[in-house]
Design a protein around this motif. Structure first.
Motif, PDB file in Angstrom:
ATOM      1  N   GLU A 434       3.700  74.478 -18.848  1.00  0.00           N
ATOM      2  CA  GLU A 434       4.938  73.885 -18.329  1.00  0.00           C
ATOM      3  C   GLU A 434       4.639  72.938 -17.176  1.00  0.00           C
ATOM      4  O   GLU A 434       5.233  71.859 -17.070  1.00  0.00           O
ATOM      5  N   GLY A 435       3.712  73.310 -16.323  1.00  0.00           N
ATOM      6  CA  GLY A 435       3.330  72.440 -15.213  1.00  0.00           C
ATOM      7  C   GLY A 435       2.746  71.121 -15.709  1.00  0.00           C
ATOM      8  O   GLY A 435       3.083  70.041 -15.202  1.00  0.00           O
ATOM      9  N   MET A 436       1.868  71.195 -16.719  1.00  0.00           N
ATOM     10  CA  MET A 436       1.283  69.973 -17.281  1.00  0.00           C
ATOM     11  C   MET A 436       2.358  69.110 -17.930  1.00  0.00           C
ATOM     12  O   MET A 436       2.330  67.877 -17.828  1.00  0.00           O
ATOM     13  N   VAL A 441       5.866  64.278 -18.131  1.00  0.00           N
ATOM     14  CA  VAL A 441       7.220  63.715 -18.157  1.00  0.00           C
ATOM     15  C   VAL A 441       7.412  62.736 -17.002  1.00  0.00           C
ATOM     16  O   VAL A 441       7.983  61.654 -17.162  1.00  0.00           O
ATOM     17  N   GLU A 442       6.893  63.112 -15.825  1.00  0.00           N
ATOM     18  CA  GLU A 442       6.988  62.218 -14.659  1.00  0.00           C
ATOM     19  C   GLU A 442       6.201  60.930 -14.890  1.00  0.00           C
ATOM     20  O   GLU A 442       6.666  59.828 -14.562  1.00  0.00           O
ATOM     21  N   ALA A 443       5.014  61.048 -15.480  1.00  0.00           N
ATOM     22  CA  ALA A 443       4.195  59.866 -15.768  1.00  0.00           C
ATOM     23  C   ALA A 443       4.878  58.971 -16.803  1.00  0.00           C
ATOM     24  O   ALA A 443       4.860  57.735 -16.694  1.00  0.00           O
ATOM     25  N   LEU A 447       6.137  55.073 -16.410  1.00  0.00           N
ATOM     26  CA  LEU A 447       5.750  54.011 -17.334  1.00  0.00           C
ATOM     27  C   LEU A 447       6.964  53.241 -17.838  1.00  0.00           C
ATOM     28  O   LEU A 447       6.954  52.006 -17.918  1.00  0.00           O
ATOM     29  N   LEU A 448       8.006  53.966 -18.181  1.00  0.00           N
ATOM     30  CA  LEU A 448       9.215  53.336 -18.710  1.00  0.00           C
ATOM     31  C   LEU A 448       9.904  52.464 -17.666  1.00  0.00           C
ATOM     32  O   LEU A 448      10.551  51.467 -18.004  1.00  0.00           O
ATOM     33  N   LEU A 466      -0.942  63.932 -25.353  1.00  0.00           N
ATOM     34  CA  LEU A 466      -1.023  65.086 -24.457  1.00  0.00           C
ATOM     35  C   LEU A 466       0.266  65.906 -24.463  1.00  0.00           C
ATOM     36  O   LEU A 466       0.230  67.140 -24.377  1.00  0.00           O
ATOM     37  N   LYS A 467       1.421  65.227 -24.581  1.00  0.00           N
ATOM     38  CA  LYS A 467       2.686  65.961 -24.708  1.00  0.00           C
ATOM     39  C   LYS A 467       2.696  66.783 -25.996  1.00  0.00           C
ATOM     40  O   LYS A 467       3.194  67.913 -26.019  1.00  0.00           O
ATOM     41  N   GLY A 468       2.127  66.207 -27.057  1.00  0.00           N
ATOM     42  CA  GLY A 468       2.052  66.942 -28.314  1.00  0.00           C
ATOM     43  C   GLY A 468       1.284  68.246 -28.162  1.00  0.00           C
ATOM     44  O   GLY A 468       1.672  69.280 -28.713  1.00  0.00           O
TER      45      GLY A 468
END
Length: 565
Positions: A434-436, A441-443, A447-448, A466-468
């Motif tokens: 969850e921390g990763m 999500v913040e990164a 980017l967006l 990495l989200k996958g």
């Protein structure tokens, strides 16, 4: 141990029998495993000119030290010592080109059989030092010849001792241990190679059977013999590193723990075994326990600081999993100052950890990540004539920082963590995953919100991959599949990070394997294996594809070209 005029005794010391030599070497090994490294060498040194086992074990300890220090003088000294050990072994060998071709079994003494095993081991270890020491093709070929000679001796010796039961002398268990180490090491190592490379090796006379290799090493490790430690260390490396980094990511923790039990009981403060105990806890997701064991490994001895570097590397990753970037940076900094193994990698990781800190937060020692990234290529080195793949990867990723106003890497720590299969490490701990995910999500949001640039597609694809992995850890299989498919669908738009597509196919195939979708998994694996070349960390990906196909018991040679899903 004697061989007439050819093996003169040490001055003012009586000749020793083979059994006496082995007993004294076992005592020296016991000292070594209890962290008494200097005392171990002191016990061995007086007889290195007369005893093949004293010479071999003494040279082996020096080689272990040289491989950890990575100092040129240490490597050269170990190479010369191992060459001398080989010459001592040669004096005890039967003067005949072939064991099998010898006139009769009873013409061979027990000592001569032991000399064959020792000689083969010297050849193998000299080859390893040759690869480390020299970068030219001639040296590489010489090293390859030593490996093949060693392999052929072990193979011949294995056949010979199995067919000559009457030759079992009083020290036969040590001979069996030596042969088990050689046969096991070759079979296990060769079985890990991708099929195309293995076919070339088989043409040169090599063959590999993983199950047989593991059984031989297990027999050697669990018997009381001089090579039990080497057999155990090779198995522990396989269970806790190779299956994890070059395999499908499960690790063989139960086997490692079972193997460690007797060694932990006998050597409770042994630095080597504390290290592997820490590694098993790390794989289980018990990060705090792993940290404690690695720290104990550092405290257990101060004579060989190089053991500390092994622990520092794992401590760096432990604090990475906990997202304690400053502590992880601290260990990367220690490695960059003290270890010679891969300074480019250590400096890259220092820069990567600093880049994970908030922009307005002060940096330790006033260091600047942009300057550190720019320094990475200056520390490039070669091993066996080639730069290590991880260094190449770090140098490629750091290139963008050469620009006057560089585009930041979004999550360089997490990307390198993937290369070492770190997402598998945190899979058993929901809070770590969850921390990763929060970091990713913040990164992604950052980017967006930023203007598009030449790296935008690559950076978004890194985050999708990495989200996958995080979503897979969390059991959100469909969402994980969508992330991996987003990466593969961006294939024609990715400019630099071409490793992403074959790795996304590999990770998707592992999801399918878990779901029982075998045929789809095999199709993806063959596509990843056959359709992509010359990308970062390609060998690692190919090893993992090979392991996944082996897990499915699919024919790795099928479907040579697959162009579409």
């Amino acid at each position: 141990m004697s061989n007439g005029k050819d093996a003169p005794a040490t001055e003012n010391s009586p000749q020793m029998t083979l059994k006496e030599c082995l007993d004294e070497c076992m005592e020296a090994l016991d000292l070594f495993l209890n962290n008494h490294f200097s005392e171990s060498l002191d016990k061995l040194r007086p007889r290195v000119k007369e005893s093949m086992y004293h010479a071999l074990i003494y040279a082996t300890v020096l080689e272990m030290q040289a491989m950890m220090t990575f100092q040129h003088d240490d490597i050269a000294n170990a190479g010369n010592t191992m060459k001398s050990a080989q010459e001592v072994c040669q004096r005890f060998r039967k003067k005949s080109p072939s064991l099998v071709g010898k006139a009769s079994g009873d013409s061979l003494t027990e000592e001569q059989l032991h000399a064959e095993a020792c000689y083969a081991e010297c050849q193998l270890q000299r080859a390893a030092l040759t690869f480390l020491q020299d970068e030219n093709m001639v040296s590489f070929i010489k090293g390859g010849i030593k490996v093949r000679n060693s392999y052929l001796i072990y193979k011949e010796l294995h056949t010979f001792i199995q067919s000559h039961e009457s030759l079992k002398g009083p020290s036969h268990i040590h001979l069996e241990g030596g042969v088990a180490f050689g046969i096991g090491a070759f079979n296990l190592t060769l079985s890990l190679f991708p099929v195309r490379l293995l076919k070339v090796l088989e043409f040169a006379g090599f063959s590999g059977d993983k199950a047989y290799g593991l059984s031989q090493l297990h027999d050697g490790a669990t018997a009381i013999n001089l090579r039990s430690m080497l057999c155990a260390l090779l198995l522990l490396c396989y269970y806790t590193f190779l299956t994890f980094i070059l395999g499908t990511g499960e690790g063989e923790v139960a086997d490692a723990e079972e193997l460690l039990k007797p060694f932990r009981l006998r050597y409770p403060r042994g630095a080597i075994f504390l290290f592997f105990a820490g590694r098993t806890e790390e794989i289980k997701g018990n990060i705090d326990q792993a940290v404690a064991l690695f720290e104990d490994g550092c405290k257990a001895q101060q004579a060989w600081k190089q053991f500390h570097h092994m622990c520092y590397w794992e401590l760096m990753w432990c604090f990475t999993y906990k997202r304690v970037w400053r502590m992880a940076y601290f260990y990367a900094d220690l490695l960059s100052q003290e270890s010679r193994w891969s300074k480019a990698m250590y400096v890259y990781m220092k820069a990567a950890y600093l880049s994970m800190l908030p922009q307005d937060e002060s940096r330790p020692f006033g260091e600047d990540e942009v300057e550190l990234f720019r320094q990475v290529p200056t520390f490039k080195q070669k091993i066996a004539g080639k730069s290590p793949p991880t260094e190449k990867f770090a140098i490629r990723k750091a290139r963008r920082y050469r620009a006057r106003c560089p585009v930041r890497l979004p999550v360089p720590v997490l990307e390198m963590m993937y290369m070492w299969n770190g997402f598998g490490m945190i899979s058993k701990r929901a809070e770590l995953t969850e921390g990763m995910m929060q970091t990713l999500v913040e990164a992604e949001r950052s980017l967006l919100e930023s203007p598009a640039n030449e790296y935008s597609v690559d950076d978004r694809s890194v985050i999708h991959l990495l989200k996958g992995l995080c979503l897979k850890n969390q059991g959100h299989v469909q969402a994980a599949e969508e992330c991996f498919l987003k990466v593969s669908s961006s294939e024609k738009k990715i400019k630099y990070d071409h490793y992403l597509v074959p790795n996304s196919l590999l990770e998707l195939s592992l999801v399918y394997i878990d779901q029982g979708r075998r045929d789809e998994a095999v199709k993806l694996l063959h596509k990843a294996k056959n359709n992509y070349k010359d990308y970062s960390m390609e060998s690692r990906t190919q090893f993992r594809v090979h392991a996944a196909l082996a897990k499915l018991k699919a024919d790795p040679g099928d479907q040579e070209e697959i162009t579409a899903l």
